[in-house]
Design an enzyme around this catalytic site. Structure first.
Site, short mmCIF file in Angstrom:
data_model
loop_
_atom_site.label_atom_id
_atom_site.label_comp_id
_atom_site.label_asym_id
_atom_site.label_seq_id
_atom_site.Cartn_x
_atom_site.Cartn_y
_atom_site.Cartn_z
N HIS A 140 122.37 40.65 98.46
CA HIS A 140 123.83 40.72 98.40
C HIS A 140 124.48 41.36 99.63
O HIS A 140 125.40 42.18 99.51
CB HIS A 140 124.28 41.48 97.14
N HIS A 212 130.58 38.62 91.53
CA HIS A 212 129.53 39.17 90.67
C HIS A 212 130.07 39.77 89.37
O HIS A 212 129.63 40.84 88.93
CB HIS A 212 128.75 40.23 91.47
N GLU A 343 126.94 33.42 88.86
CA GLU A 343 127.22 33.55 90.29
C GLU A 343 127.07 32.21 90.98
O GLU A 343 125.96 31.77 91.26
CB GLU A 343 126.27 34.59 90.91
C1 BGC Z 1 120.48 39.35 91.13
C2 BGC Z 1 119.65 40.37 90.41
C3 BGC Z 1 120.14 41.72 90.83
C4 BGC Z 1 121.60 41.85 90.48
C5 BGC Z 1 122.14 43.14 90.98
C6 BGC Z 1 121.91 39.52 90.71
O1 BGC Z 1 122.69 38.63 91.39
O2 BGC Z 1 120.03 38.06 90.85
O3 BGC Z 1 118.28 40.23 90.72
O4 BGC Z 1 119.41 42.74 90.24
O5 BGC Z 1 122.32 40.82 91.06
O6 BGC Z 1 123.02 43.67 90.13
#
Ligand code: BGC
Length: 378
Positions: A140, A212, A343
């Site tokens: 991310h 998210h 997402e």
């Molecule tokens: C990911 C997870 C991650 C989370 C974080 C998601 O987009 O796929 O693996 O732990 O984000 O909060």
């Protein structure tokens, strides 16, 4: 000392003028009366003022957005009985969002949403190293992704849209090129949240953006999402290794717990997938905006559909939530599987997977993404 006696009529006039002045400050009311935007002080971060913008439509639906991380702080929608409730996770104040381990609640994600294997990728023969922040991988956007920066926010004419802008400088978090990004959140009169992303760069670079938000459509009434009924219009998904990095294969969902081609309770097969769902599904769609997912919560009757221009969706069931976050809204304990994310994205680790749709952005090109979350009841 002179005393002024205020009659009730003068008091009424005074209060009316005072009210008008306040609403002029805080509320931009559109003449068509389609929507309003109100603002609330949300603290400061790195010396910059953080503001919560609340968009309200004629139906009474509300969406909160802060200029820290472009975070969606609330989505308040009606259930089938007409009662309003907040369907996303979050905190009462900025401190909550700043706490270590905040799992990206409601945030805008960039430059690269999801994982980049060992943070390493090559463009034009040059190898770049994105900041590592997740078991030796980059997740991310790295240590300080778009979820942890202050965006410039402007309410657009019409009062149903908020525009956020951010300039990510050349080299930030290990990504080349000065990248200018804009995100416009719009709350429509018919209860949709449209998120439009645009970006341009002055060097070849890679990008992958998403939002998210974690949804629990019961609005606090259910401690998990097992009864939520999900449909994903995807015949394939991208399997991952133990570091959650795609192997590069595209596997058929048919006959597996990954099959959501027809609506299915999240709880039905979740135990058959280690930890729960945290995968990228390959959407059955070509270019352009298409409706690709839905979620129905039978008790509240809330129904959410998702449309996107993106080729993939990360369906994540909050597997890493442990109930340890502080300052949560109404003190709710967000335990494992409390909420789910949808997402919309390009596939994880695409820069290292030549067969995945490209995430390369070249100078002179403009990146566009539209994703729409639409709320109703049935
Ligand atoms: C990911 C997870 C991650 C989370 C974080 C998601 O987009 O796929 O693996 O732990 O984000 O909060």
């Amino acid at each position: 000392m002179k005393k002024y006696k205020i009659g009730s009529f003068s008091l009424f006039i005074f209060l009316s003028i005072f009210n008008m002045a306040c609403s002029f400050n805080n509320t931009n009311k559109n003449t068509m009366d389609t929507a309003t935007i109100t603002t609330k002080d949300f603290g400061t971060f790195e010396g910059k003022r953080i503001t919560e913008y609340t968009l309200t439509n004629v139906a009474g639906m509300q969406v909160g957005i802060i200029n820290y991380g472009g975070i969606l702080t609330k989505i308040i929608t009606k259930d089938k009985a007409g009662d309003f409730g907040d369907v996303i996770t979050g905190y009462d104040s900025l401190e909550g969002y700043l706490q270590k381990g905040n799992p990206y609640f409601g945030a805008l994600i960039g430059r690269y949403a999801n994982r980049l294997a060992k943070g390493t990728y090559t463009i034009d023969g040059i190898t770049y190293h994105a900041a590592l922040n997740n078991n030796g991988q980059s997740l991310h956007g790295g240590l300080k992704g778009f979820d942890k920066v202050v965006w410039d926010a402007v309410a657009l004419p019409g009062d149903s849209s908020l525009q956020l802008s951010y300039k990510s400088i050349d080299g930030e978090e290990g990504y080349p090129g000065n990248l200018q990004v804009q995100v416009v959140y719009t709350l429509t009169a018919n209860n949709s949240i449209k998120i439009e992303y645009t970006a341009s760069s002055d060097k070849n670079t890679v990008i992958n953006f998403t939002n998210h938000a974690y949804f629990n459509l019961s609005a606090g009434k259910s401690p998990n999402i097992y009864e939520h009924i999900v449909q994903l219009k995807a015949d394939k998904y991208t399997p991952v290794d133990t570091s959650l990095i795609p192997t590069g294969a595209l596997l058929d969902v048919k006959g597996t717990p990954m099959d959501f081609t027809t609506p299915k309770k999240v709880g039905q097969d979740i135990d058959k997938v280690t930890g729960g769902y945290d995968h990228n599904w390959v959407l059955n769609k070509g270019e352009g905006l298409a409706e690709i997912a839905s979620v129905y919560e039978p008790n509240s009757g809330r129904y959410l559909t998702v449309a996107t221009t993106e080729p993939g969706i990360q369906f994540y069931t909050g597997n890493f939530l442990t109930g340890n976050l502080t300052g949560t809204k109404k003190g709710i304990i967000y335990n494992k599987h409390y909420a789910l994310t949808l997402e919309t994205q390009h596939f994880p680790d695409s820069p290292n997977q030549p067969d995945f749709p490209s995430t390369l952005l070249k100078p002179g090109e403009t990146y566009h993404q539209t994703t729409v979350f639409s709320f109703s009841t049935k």
